[in-house]
Scaffold this motif. Structure first.
Motif, PDB file in Angstrom:
ATOM      1  N   ILE A 167       0.856  -1.185   0.000  1.00  0.00           N
ATOM      2  CA  ILE A 167       0.000   0.000   0.000  1.00  0.00           C
ATOM      3  C   ILE A 167       0.894   1.238   0.000  1.00  0.00           C
ATOM      4  O   ILE A 167       2.072   1.180   0.362  1.00  0.00           O
ATOM      5  CB  ILE A 167      -0.944   0.041   1.214  1.00  0.00           C
ATOM      6  N   SER A 168       0.322   2.350  -0.421  1.00  0.00           N
ATOM      7  CA  SER A 168       1.021   3.623  -0.394  1.00  0.00           C
ATOM      8  C   SER A 168       0.560   4.400   0.840  1.00  0.00           C
ATOM      9  O   SER A 168      -0.643   4.613   1.033  1.00  0.00           O
ATOM     10  CB  SER A 168       0.718   4.422  -1.661  1.00  0.00           C
ATOM     11  N   VAL A 169       1.502   4.807   1.684  1.00  0.00           N
ATOM     12  CA  VAL A 169       1.185   5.427   2.968  1.00  0.00           C
ATOM     13  C   VAL A 169       1.123   6.945   2.839  1.00  0.00           C
ATOM     14  O   VAL A 169       2.100   7.595   2.441  1.00  0.00           O
ATOM     15  CB  VAL A 169       2.233   5.033   4.025  1.00  0.00           C
ATOM     16  N   ASN A 170      -0.041   7.501   3.169  1.00  0.00           N
ATOM     17  CA  ASN A 170      -0.241   8.958   3.217  1.00  0.00           C
ATOM     18  C   ASN A 170       0.134   9.656   1.913  1.00  0.00           C
ATOM     19  O   ASN A 170       0.563  10.824   1.915  1.00  0.00           O
ATOM     20  CB  ASN A 170       0.566   9.567   4.372  1.00  0.00           C
ATOM     21  N   TYR A 171      -0.038   8.950   0.811  1.00  0.00           N
ATOM     22  CA  TYR A 171       0.240   9.541  -0.501  1.00  0.00           C
ATOM     23  C   TYR A 171      -0.414   8.661  -1.547  1.00  0.00           C
ATOM     24  O   TYR A 171      -0.358   7.435  -1.441  1.00  0.00           O
ATOM     25  CB  TYR A 171       1.747   9.625  -0.747  1.00  0.00           C
ATOM     26  N   PRO A 172      -1.036   9.255  -2.566  1.00  0.00           N
ATOM     27  CA  PRO A 172      -1.705   8.425  -3.566  1.00  0.00           C
ATOM     28  C   PRO A 172      -0.714   7.570  -4.341  1.00  0.00           C
ATOM     29  O   PRO A 172       0.462   7.923  -4.491  1.00  0.00           O
ATOM     30  CB  PRO A 172      -2.367   9.461  -4.494  1.00  0.00           C
TER      31      PRO A 172
END
Length: 224
Positions: A167-172
């Motif tokens: 997953i991408s954390v705190n960013y698209p």
């Protein structure tokens, strides 16, 4: 035709059964030959600086990968690193700081199942990573896995079994790869060439991450 450097480091994607479980055994050339669909996409050079389980990946190995990229930087248009999933996000983050403002893409990928498994995700991940590395809008360090491109400093392994492991954390997410099409979100645009690529040649080992939890004993700080 663009020229891509495939850097094989081991991991599940290269693993075979040795009687005691899975261990990396396949070479980068063997992995590339396992995906005939990549033939004709580009000129592909293959190097193998190591063939290890990614749980054994260390900062010294990050530097070895960095050195391979630096040595081949002028001769290639992009780089694809085959890597185990357990520490892929750490390597991606490290390379993001060791190689900054790169107009050439540096893509990490791997798989949840070995290349030889009949239900593997390895073939599609390798194919889509090459597609992404060949796209003119790709740049800097990223992870391409399960049809998603994630910035190298934002990836986290969230799942141990599913093919959409990261997953991408705190960013698209940077982009989605659908068959042969790359769909971008527009936030991670084309490299503008304002700053030349910067290479750094050291990592400070005097760094420790302390996660604070309720009731943590301050004496831990003295022990450190």
């Amino acid at each position: 035709m663009k020229r891509i450097l495939l850097i094989a480091t081991g991991g599940t994607i290269a693993s075979t059964e040795d009687g005691n479980g899975l261990s990396p055994a396949l070479t980068g050339e063997e992995l590339a030959q396992s995906v005939p669909e990549i033939s004709g996409l580009c000129e592909l050079d293959v190097v193998q600086p190591m063939n290890i389980d990614s749980t054994n990946m260390r900062p010294s190995d990050w530097m070895r990968i960095r050195d391979v990229i630096v040595e081949g930087y002028d001769d290639h248009d992009g780089f694809v690193i085959l890597h185990g999933t357990d520490t892929m996000s750490y390597t991606a983050a490290a390379l993001s700081y060791l190689i900054q403002d790169s107009p050439k893409p540096i893509v990490l990928t791997g798989s949840q199942k070995p290349m030889g498994n009949p239900f593997t995700d390895a073939k599609l991940n390798l194919y889509q990573s090459l597609l992404y590395a060949l796209d003119e809008h790709s740049h800097d360090v990223s992870i391409v896995f399960g049809g998603v491109a994630i910035a190298g400093t934002r990836a986290r392994k969230q799942r141990t079994m599913s093919f959409n492991a990261f997953i991408s954390v705190n960013y698209p997410s940077i982009a989605y790869i659908r068959n042969d099409r790359i769909v971008r979100n527009g936030l991670h645009g084309t490299h503008q060439g304002e700053n030349p690529v910067r290479f750094y040649d050291s990592i400070d080992p005097r760094v420790f991450v302390l996660k604070l939890t309720p009731g943590v004993n301050p004496g831990i700080l003295d022990a450190l």
